[in-house]
Structures are given as C-alpha cells and as structure tokens.
Design an enzyme around this catalytic site. Structure first.
Site, PDB file in Angstrom:
ATOM      1  N   LYS A   1      15.467  22.069 -10.255  1.00  0.00           N
ATOM      2  CA  LYS A   1      14.802  20.846 -10.693  1.00  0.00           C
ATOM      3  C   LYS A   1      15.675  19.937 -11.549  1.00  0.00           C
ATOM      4  CE  LYS A   1      10.855  19.806 -10.560  1.00  0.00           C
ATOM      5  NZ  LYS A   1       9.522  20.326 -10.830  1.00  0.00           N
TER       6      LYS A   1
ATOM      7  N   HIS B   1       0.833  -1.216   0.000  1.00  0.00           N
ATOM      8  CA  HIS B   1       0.000   0.000   0.000  1.00  0.00           C
ATOM      9  C   HIS B   1       0.862   1.259   0.000  1.00  0.00           C
ATOM     10  CE1 HIS B   1      -3.305  -2.725   1.301  1.00  0.00           C
ATOM     11  NE2 HIS B   1      -2.325  -3.284   1.999  1.00  0.00           N
TER      12      HIS B   1
ATOM     13  N   SER C   1      14.287  22.292 -15.453  1.00  0.00           N
ATOM     14  CA  SER C   1      13.096  23.105 -15.621  1.00  0.00           C
ATOM     15  C   SER C   1      13.520  24.479 -16.118  1.00  0.00           C
ATOM     16  CB  SER C   1      12.367  23.233 -14.282  1.00  0.00           C
ATOM     17  OG  SER C   1      11.564  24.407 -14.283  1.00  0.00           O
TER      18      SER C   1
ATOM     19  N   GLU D   1       9.199   8.918 -16.864  1.00  0.00           N
ATOM     20  CA  GLU D   1       7.857   9.481 -17.042  1.00  0.00           C
ATOM     21  C   GLU D   1       7.327   9.213 -18.448  1.00  0.00           C
ATOM     22  OE1 GLU D   1       7.253  13.451 -14.578  1.00  0.00           O
ATOM     23  OE2 GLU D   1       9.147  13.475 -15.630  1.00  0.00           O
TER      24      GLU D   1
END
Ligand code: ARG
Length: 460
Positions: free
Chosen positions: A285, A158, A279, A292
């Site tokens: 970043k 979980h 970024s 992704e």
C-alpha cells in the site's frame, strides 16, 4: 483589592477560580500579541500628538511596549489566566515595567474597540499569507498545464468516460477556481481594512482623538463610520471563513480526483513518496493521506463558518462576551487553510503524470461518439437524428467488443450512408480534442491561449 485585576475597583470579592479560567481567552488570543502592541503604539502616538498625554509619557509607554514585544518574541513572558486576555496581560506588564504612567495607555480606548482592531490587524496579515499560498498553488497548476499539453485523458461526466480532454485543460479548471478564491480573499482584505479604534466601549470617546491619524499609522484605508457597528461587527471574520469554505470545497474536489487517479484502477498519477504513507499490515500500500486529510479538513472549515454565523446570530448591539468565541474558529480556519494550501502547492508541483495510461483510458469508453455525431451533423443530418445513429453505433460496438475507431467503413455506413472514409480523421483522440477550439475549449490552441493569458496576468 488583593487581586491583580485591572477592573477590580467595584468588586468586593475575588473572582471564583474556575470562573476566571472559564472566562479567560489568553490561551488562544495570545497569538495576536504583536498586533495588540502595534495598535497600542499607534494609539499612544496619537494621544501624544493630540496633547491627551505628554510626549515624554508617550515615549516611556512606547519603549515599554517595545520591550514587552521583544520579551514575548524571545519567549520571556508569562501569560496569566488571572489577567484574562492578551490586552490585559500586556497592559498589566507595561505598568509593572514603567510604573503608573502605563495606566495612561488605555485613555480614550476600551477593550471592545481594541480587540476589534487586533483581529483586523492580525487577519489582514493572514489574508496576505493565504493569498501568497494560493498564488503558489496556482503556479503549480499552471506548471503542470504547461508540461502536459500533449497529455490526453478521458474527461468525465457522472464519473463515466465522456470526451477526451487535455490534462492541461483539467489543471486549468482548478486554476480558474483558485483564481476566483483569490478574488474573494482580496475582497475580504479590502473590506476589513478600516480602523475600528476610537469607538470606545460603544459610544465613542470624550477625548479629542484623531482616528484618521491612527488609521494612517496602521496602514488602514480609512476609519469605520459608526461606533456601535465598530465594536459589534465580525463580518470580516465570517467573510474570511466563507471564502475559506469555498476554497476548501475546491481543494476537496481536487483531493477526491487525486485519490481516484492514484488508485490501481485509474492509475493516472503518482504522488511523490514524501507525501504518502504506507500500511502497517499491507506491504503493497501507498496511501494518498495528504489529499484524504485535506478532504476531511474541509468539514472543520465549514463547521467553523457555521460556528461564527451561529455565534453572531441575534446578538444585540454592541459588544457581548459571546464574541470572545469568535477567535478559535477563525484561528483554526487560518491554520487549516494555510496548511492545506502549502502542502498542495508542493504536492501538485511534484505529482507524476502517467501519460500513456491516461491516453489509453481516453481511447476507451467510446469517448469520440460525440465527434461522430457532430460529423453527421456537418453532413446535413439534424443533431437529434445524428445522436440516434451514433447511439446505435455504440450499441453495436459494445456487442462486437470494438472501439469506435476500430469499425470498418462498411460497419459505419450500415448506420448512416452519410459517413465516408474521412470519418477516421475525426475519431482520433487528437482530432476530437483539437476540434474544440473556441475560447474555453480543450483544443491545444485554446489551452495554449489560456496559459499565455494566465502567464501575462501573473506578470502584472
Ligand atoms: N477577550 C475579549 C474578547 O476577546 C476582549 C474584549 C473584552 N471586552 C469586555 N468588555 N469584556 O472578546
């Protein structure tokens, strides 16, 4: 007929220009040219062997086809939409090059069995390439498993800290998944490796062909057994997309974990700079674009599988033009899967594992609670009661803001007098991990056994 069509005989009017464009497949099926030509050469050799054409004619045709192959390889070939597809583009060019004898190549053949042959030949090589990339990815995972036999991380259920495990063990979980994927692709390759050529348009051919000979020339395991099925079947493409979908599902799960592990909150790994981007506004970043994107591309591979299944649904036998729509989803799947595997194999090999951070996280969240319960069971308490005892112990820990191994013996014994000072030897991360030594468990000995096994299998 003024048109260049190979089938112009029964037509009075030229094809509408847009219809021509709309029905053509040359823009995407040209990638099969090599296979179209090798299939044609084998067919031609067989026609000569059977005396259907002369050996002189066969030699001229084969030389012409080889010249066309060299031209296409060199980029000296103009693909024409008016010639619809790769089959007719090559055949028309052949006749341009060698004259009317070129028209003999299509004896005892139809584009329906020809296209079925081309896709099988093409896909056979592509499956081999996918298997090769899968092998490289498995090697990267195995390498990380070997390098991280001392790296303890929290295992989750979980997405909540559950029990400590070896990072090696986590890597081997993916190794197993990709091993099953390799099995599915190998299975797909074995089933597609039958020659459909000789089915003609749908019913077979009136010429005395030798299909077994063509199969042998092209390295097939045998010939398909029913001419209608031979030209109607696209199961192999669907199987490839199904195996690809399961593979992408696995890659998407690995992607998701890499993305989570790269966050400042987890901070378990660092992906190499070459595989990340920054970024344009936030200077701090470093984004995990590759995992992704692969996670995202999983969707298009599922979509391709659904396209093919829907395309083939309810089609009457035998060939229908609908089936020309099989190629783009198949080709897109091949490109996507190969690209994803290639990039993952390298990225996993170069991934930096943050050992202290993983260990620290593994020590949080009462991850050894089950070990305390198992300890009580070994001292004679039924498991359900032990579960209750440790549940209360954890609640106490939460209130006191202590981890389990920080409790004093008196605190432990307040929950069960069965607990002695040897409890501390059972609640270290190493003890917890190494206690799980049965086959398939996370204990170091068990993981070492699986690594050795994987290595031995790969040596074969
Ligand atoms: N371009 C066609 C396809 O990809 C080849 C087969 C055409 N056969 C036909 N009878 N029109 O499906």
């Amino acid at each position: 007929m003024s048109q260049d069509k190979l089938w112009g005989g029964r037509f009075n009017q030229p094809t509408n220009k847009f219809v021509e464009e709309f029905t053509a497949s040359i823009n995407f099926d040209q990638r099969m040219y090599r296979y179209d030509i090798s299939g044609s050469i084998a067919h031609c050799q067989m026609l000569a062997k059977q005396g259907i054409i002369s050996s002189e004619e066969s030699a001229i045709i084969i030389a012409g086809l080889e010249g066309i192959l060299a031209d296409i390889d060199a980029g000296n070939f103009e693909f024409k939409v008016s010639l619809e597809d790769i089959h007719m583009n090559i055949e028309a060019r052949l006749t341009e090059r060698i004259g009317l004898v070129g028209g003999k190549l299509h004896t005892a053949r139809s584009r329906n069995d020809q296209v079925a042959l081309d896709i099988r030949l093409y896909l056979r090589d592509e499956v081999a390439a996918v298997l090769n990339y899968l092998d490289q990815l498995q090697e990267s995972l195995l390498g990380q498993a070997e390098a991280n036999l001392d790296t303890i991380m929290p295992g989750f259920t979980h997405l909540q800290t559950a029990q400590p495990i070896l990072f090696s063990h986590h890597m081997l979980a993916y190794f197993e998944m990709f091993k099953r994927d390799a099995g599915r692709f190998a299975d797909c390759a074995a089933r597609l490796n039958y020659l459909p050529l000789g089915a003609g348009a749908l019913a077979g051919t009136t010429f005395p062909i030798d299909r077994e000979y063509v199969a042998e020339l092209l390295g097939f395991s045998g010939v398909t057994r029913n001419s209608l099925d031979s030209v109607s079947d696209r199961d192999f493409a669907i199987e490839f997309c199904a195996a690809s979908s399961i593979l992408m599902m696995h890659l998407s799960r690995l992607s998701e974990e890499l993305i989570l592990w790269s966050t400042a909150d987890f901070n378990f790994i660092e992906l190499t700079d070459a595989f990340c981007t920054g970024s344009s506004i936030m200077p701090q970043k470093k984004n995990p674009d590759v995992p992704e994107l692969v996670r995202g591309k999983t969707g298009r591979v599922y979509g391709n599988l659904l396209s093919l299944l829907t395309l083939m649904k309810s089609l009457p036998l035998a060939y229908n033009k609908d089936m020309q729509e099989d190629k783009e989803p198949l080709f897109d799947t091949i490109d996507t899967v190969k690209g994803s595997l290639k990039i993952f194999a390298e990225m996993i090999a170069l991934m930096q594992v943050k050992v202290p951070q993983m260990r620290q996280a593994a020590g949080r969240g009462y991850s050894t609670a089950t070990d305390v319960a198992d300890y009580c069971v070994r001292k004679g308490l039924p498991f359900r009661q032990a579960h209750e005892v440790v549940g209360k112990t954890v609640r106490y820990c939460i209130e006191k803001n202590k981890e389990i191994d920080e409790l004093t013996l008196d605190e432990f014994r307040a929950f069960s007098p069965l607990i002695d000072s040897d409890i501390y030897a059972h609640v270290t991360l190493e003890a917890s991990v190494n206690a799980r030594s049965a086959t398939g468990g996370t204990a170091r000995v068990a993981v070492e056994r699986e690594i050795a096994r994987a290595r031995a299998e790969r040596q074969k």
